[in-house]
Design a protein around this motif. Structure first.
Motif, PDB file in Angstrom:
ATOM      1  N   LEU A 174      -4.540  13.889 -13.882  1.00  0.00           N
ATOM      2  CA  LEU A 174      -3.083  13.837 -14.048  1.00  0.00           C
ATOM      3  C   LEU A 174      -2.527  15.165 -14.553  1.00  0.00           C
ATOM      4  N   LEU A 175      -3.256  15.807 -15.448  1.00  0.00           N
ATOM      5  CA  LEU A 175      -2.789  17.089 -16.003  1.00  0.00           C
ATOM      6  C   LEU A 175      -2.835  18.218 -14.977  1.00  0.00           C
ATOM      7  N   LEU A 190      -4.905  11.633  -6.998  1.00  0.00           N
ATOM      8  CA  LEU A 190      -4.115  12.641  -7.719  1.00  0.00           C
ATOM      9  C   LEU A 190      -4.728  14.036  -7.558  1.00  0.00           C
ATOM     10  N   LEU A 191      -6.047  14.128  -7.622  1.00  0.00           N
ATOM     11  CA  LEU A 191      -6.676  15.443  -7.444  1.00  0.00           C
ATOM     12  C   LEU A 191      -6.435  16.000  -6.049  1.00  0.00           C
ATOM     13  N   GLN A 192      -6.265  15.112  -5.079  1.00  0.00           N
ATOM     14  CA  GLN A 192      -5.976  15.545  -3.708  1.00  0.00           C
ATOM     15  C   GLN A 192      -4.473  15.688  -3.464  1.00  0.00           C
ATOM     16  N   SER A 196       0.840  -1.200   0.000  1.00  0.00           N
ATOM     17  CA  SER A 196       0.000   0.000   0.000  1.00  0.00           C
ATOM     18  C   SER A 196       0.876   1.253   0.000  1.00  0.00           C
ATOM     19  N   LEU A 197       0.250   2.384  -0.220  1.00  0.00           N
ATOM     20  CA  LEU A 197       0.973   3.663  -0.132  1.00  0.00           C
ATOM     21  C   LEU A 197       1.560   3.844   1.262  1.00  0.00           C
ATOM     22  N   LEU A 209       4.399   8.396  -6.323  1.00  0.00           N
ATOM     23  CA  LEU A 209       4.152   6.975  -6.552  1.00  0.00           C
ATOM     24  C   LEU A 209       3.007   6.735  -7.531  1.00  0.00           C
ATOM     25  N   LEU A 210       2.054   7.632  -7.561  1.00  0.00           N
ATOM     26  CA  LEU A 210       0.841   7.378  -8.342  1.00  0.00           C
ATOM     27  C   LEU A 210       0.913   7.853  -9.792  1.00  0.00           C
TER      28      LEU A 210
END
Length: 126
Positions: free
Chosen positions: A83-84, A47-49, A4-5, A55-56
């Motif tokens: 992602l952008l 990713l938005l957070q 896990s992360l 890692l992601l």
């Protein structure tokens, strides 16, 4: 990919606060999920957070290179949009990843069938 992360980063967030929003509770849960089991929606949300982007981002790129319009819970391409929105400093530190995301963007840029919201984010990314 079975770690896990929390395990990879060696940092546990513990339980979310009792009054945590659904988003916060979900982020806490996802940090304990094996990264190989993270879905497009899981990656989009994290990713938005800006959670564990180091890692992601590579995981999201692997998925987007296979399917540039990979979809979380909202619309085709919502993972790419997330992602952008990764901070520009990340791309400066990781030029190889910038090259990869640029290649994904080139495949979609101004192509018929690219959702307008995705095209707007592509334009903003540039």
């Amino acid at each position: 990919m079975s770690l896990s992360l929390e395990q990879l980063e060696g940092q546990s967030w513990g339980a979310p606060p009792a009054d945590a929003t659904r988003l916060v509770r979900t982020a806490h849960e996802l940090r304990r999920k094996p990264i190989g089991a993270l879905s497009a929606e899981d990656l989009r949300l994290l990713l938005l957070q800006q959670v564990s982007i180091e890692l992601l981002v590579p995981l999201a790129l692997n998925l987007l290179e296979r399917d540039p319009l990979a979809e979380g819970d909202f619309y085709p391409g919502d993972l790419l949009v997330a992602l952008l929105k990764v901070p520009p400093a990340h791309w400066r530190r990781h030029p190889g990843e910038l090259h990869r995301v640029s290649s994904v963007v080139e495949r979609l840029d101004n192509q018929p069938g690219t959702p307008e919201s995705v095209q707007r984010q592509i334009d903003a990314f540039r």
